[in-house]
Write a protein that holds these residues in place. Sequence first.
Motif, PDB file in Angstrom:
ATOM      1  N   LEU A 123       0.823  -1.203   0.000  1.00  0.00           N
ATOM      2  CA  LEU A 123       0.000   0.000   0.000  1.00  0.00           C
ATOM      3  C   LEU A 123       0.861   1.258   0.000  1.00  0.00           C
ATOM      4  O   LEU A 123       0.495   2.280  -0.595  1.00  0.00           O
ATOM      5  N   ALA A 124       2.021   1.198   0.653  1.00  0.00           N
ATOM      6  CA  ALA A 124       2.901   2.364   0.734  1.00  0.00           C
ATOM      7  C   ALA A 124       3.597   2.664  -0.584  1.00  0.00           C
ATOM      8  O   ALA A 124       3.946   3.819  -0.855  1.00  0.00           O
ATOM      9  N   GLU A 125       3.789   1.635  -1.424  1.00  0.00           N
ATOM     10  CA  GLU A 125       4.611   1.808  -2.620  1.00  0.00           C
ATOM     11  C   GLU A 125       3.826   1.730  -3.931  1.00  0.00           C
ATOM     12  O   GLU A 125       4.413   1.842  -5.005  1.00  0.00           O
ATOM     13  N   THR A 126       2.515   1.552  -3.844  1.00  0.00           N
ATOM     14  CA  THR A 126       1.688   1.489  -5.053  1.00  0.00           C
ATOM     15  C   THR A 126       0.487   2.414  -4.884  1.00  0.00           C
ATOM     16  O   THR A 126       0.289   3.014  -3.830  1.00  0.00           O
ATOM     17  N   ASP A 127      -0.321   2.526  -5.926  1.00  0.00           N
ATOM     18  CA  ASP A 127      -1.416   3.501  -5.920  1.00  0.00           C
ATOM     19  C   ASP A 127      -2.804   2.896  -5.743  1.00  0.00           C
ATOM     20  O   ASP A 127      -3.702   3.548  -5.215  1.00  0.00           O
ATOM     21  N   VAL A 128      -2.997   1.666  -6.204  1.00  0.00           N
ATOM     22  CA  VAL A 128      -4.327   1.061  -6.206  1.00  0.00           C
ATOM     23  C   VAL A 128      -4.447   0.047  -5.069  1.00  0.00           C
ATOM     24  O   VAL A 128      -3.666  -0.902  -4.996  1.00  0.00           O
ATOM     25  N   VAL A 129      -5.414   0.257  -4.195  1.00  0.00           N
ATOM     26  CA  VAL A 129      -5.655  -0.697  -3.110  1.00  0.00           C
ATOM     27  C   VAL A 129      -6.183  -2.002  -3.709  1.00  0.00           C
ATOM     28  O   VAL A 129      -7.095  -1.978  -4.539  1.00  0.00           O
ATOM     29  N   PRO A 130      -5.596  -3.145  -3.335  1.00  0.00           N
ATOM     30  CA  PRO A 130      -6.098  -4.413  -3.885  1.00  0.00           C
ATOM     31  C   PRO A 130      -7.605  -4.572  -3.647  1.00  0.00           C
ATOM     32  O   PRO A 130      -8.114  -4.210  -2.579  1.00  0.00           O
ATOM     33  N   ALA A 131      -8.293  -5.103  -4.632  1.00  0.00           N
ATOM     34  CA  ALA A 131      -9.724  -5.345  -4.479  1.00  0.00           C
ATOM     35  C   ALA A 131      -9.984  -6.553  -3.596  1.00  0.00           C
ATOM     36  O   ALA A 131     -10.989  -6.600  -2.879  1.00  0.00           O
ATOM     37  N   VAL A 132      -9.085  -7.548  -3.663  1.00  0.00           N
ATOM     38  CA  VAL A 132      -9.245  -8.758  -2.862  1.00  0.00           C
ATOM     39  C   VAL A 132      -7.888  -9.201  -2.319  1.00  0.00           C
ATOM     40  O   VAL A 132      -6.838  -8.852  -2.858  1.00  0.00           O
ATOM     41  N   ASN A 133      -7.941  -9.978  -1.259  1.00  0.00           N
ATOM     42  CA  ASN A 133      -6.797 -10.743  -0.783  1.00  0.00           C
ATOM     43  C   ASN A 133      -7.325 -12.159  -0.581  1.00  0.00           C
ATOM     44  O   ASN A 133      -8.160 -12.403   0.303  1.00  0.00           O
ATOM     45  N   GLN A 134      -6.886 -13.083  -1.410  1.00  0.00           N
ATOM     46  CA  GLN A 134      -7.367 -14.459  -1.337  1.00  0.00           C
ATOM     47  C   GLN A 134      -6.487 -15.236  -0.362  1.00  0.00           C
ATOM     48  O   GLN A 134      -5.291 -15.402  -0.596  1.00  0.00           O
ATOM     49  N   ILE A 135      -7.085 -15.712   0.737  1.00  0.00           N
ATOM     50  CA  ILE A 135      -6.327 -16.357   1.804  1.00  0.00           C
ATOM     51  C   ILE A 135      -7.051 -17.615   2.284  1.00  0.00           C
ATOM     52  O   ILE A 135      -8.242 -17.795   2.023  1.00  0.00           O
ATOM     53  N   GLU A 136      -6.315 -18.446   3.008  1.00  0.00           N
ATOM     54  CA  GLU A 136      -6.929 -19.637   3.611  1.00  0.00           C
ATOM     55  C   GLU A 136      -7.828 -19.207   4.767  1.00  0.00           C
ATOM     56  O   GLU A 136      -7.379 -18.579   5.720  1.00  0.00           O
ATOM     57  N   VAL A 137      -9.114 -19.526   4.675  1.00  0.00           N
ATOM     58  CA  VAL A 137     -10.046 -19.285   5.778  1.00  0.00           C
ATOM     59  C   VAL A 137     -11.061 -20.422   5.824  1.00  0.00           C
ATOM     60  O   VAL A 137     -11.691 -20.747   4.817  1.00  0.00           O
ATOM     61  N   HIS A 138     -11.188 -21.011   6.983  1.00  0.00           N
ATOM     62  CA  HIS A 138     -12.248 -21.983   7.272  1.00  0.00           C
ATOM     63  C   HIS A 138     -12.394 -22.013   8.790  1.00  0.00           C
ATOM     64  O   HIS A 138     -11.645 -21.318   9.498  1.00  0.00           O
ATOM     65  N   PRO A 139     -13.347 -22.752   9.350  1.00  0.00           N
ATOM     66  CA  PRO A 139     -13.578 -22.668  10.797  1.00  0.00           C
ATOM     67  C   PRO A 139     -12.370 -22.958  11.671  1.00  0.00           C
ATOM     68  O   PRO A 139     -12.268 -22.417  12.774  1.00  0.00           O
ATOM     69  N   TYR A 140     -11.425 -23.773  11.209  1.00  0.00           N
ATOM     70  CA  TYR A 140     -10.251 -24.084  12.029  1.00  0.00           C
ATOM     71  C   TYR A 140      -9.100 -23.100  11.814  1.00  0.00           C
ATOM     72  O   TYR A 140      -8.171 -23.048  12.607  1.00  0.00           O
ATOM     73  N   THR A 141      -9.152 -22.341  10.730  1.00  0.00           N
ATOM     74  CA  THR A 141      -8.095 -21.379  10.382  1.00  0.00           C
ATOM     75  C   THR A 141      -8.767 -20.100   9.910  1.00  0.00           C
ATOM     76  O   THR A 141      -9.147 -19.997   8.748  1.00  0.00           O
TER      77      THR A 141
END
Length: 292
Positions: free
Chosen positions: A153-171
Amino acid sequence: MTTPQPHFTLNNGVELPQIGFGVYQTPPEETADAVQTALETGYRHIDTAAAYGNEKGVGEALKRSGLARSDVFLETKVWVVDYGYDQTLHAFEKSVAKLGVDQIDLLILHQAYPKYFDKTIQAYKALETLLADGKVRAIGVSNFLPVRLERLLAETDVVPAVNQIEVHPYTQQRELQDFNREHGIITQAWSPIGGLRTYSDGDTPLTNDTIAAIGKAHGKTPAQVMLRWHIQEGRQVIPKSVRPARIAENFDVFDFELSAEEITRIDSLEQGMTMVPDELDLDAFGIEVPEA
């Protein structure tokens, strides 16, 4: 006819279906049939990646479907070997050729690459150029921790629209989800039902008694409960399967609602089993992305 599904609105106004269809680990020879089944079921978001080696299958399914290009939201990812400004621009060209399209709806960086983070920044700047030129409709990242997002965010201009990450009830990665939310970044959940991780005791979210009981109360499967949990908490989800029955099951999540108490019970299942992307030796993956 399948009822149109609701959408999330990204930070640049582009609409993203609440549930997508993923093809991670789907063999290239099975991808076209699986995606075709998903499109026939009603999915309108397909998530692939250059590193999966099956973008051509996704493109073939889109061609077979007869659907208008504007009816299907296509997302793919740039792999780390193609990071760097010019390399990433070329990675886009490779992907559109394999997908058989002129424009990608959402193009994201597959992974933060701490060892070569300057190249990661240059790759993202290439995504910004593609966005400005109208070659992609939205850009984002995957598997980026807050420390990496802060520098991006500090070095670019466009805020990412998404961040795809591991998410489920245990994580659940709540700190990262909070960071995403505070910056207007949609959290996309990969492995949303926890099926990609091996647990030492044999227990998985799919066999969890709490989730099963909630499912029984609604006449739904554990997978459907988890997908609904994600959606109600504001995450976009990308389940995957090559089995038609499971593909249909995973899409059938718009006719019930979890109570606040049920959501709290699922939230309480966190086990802190987060895979830390920065610890991966990406060079050891040996993945090359061939020309189209």
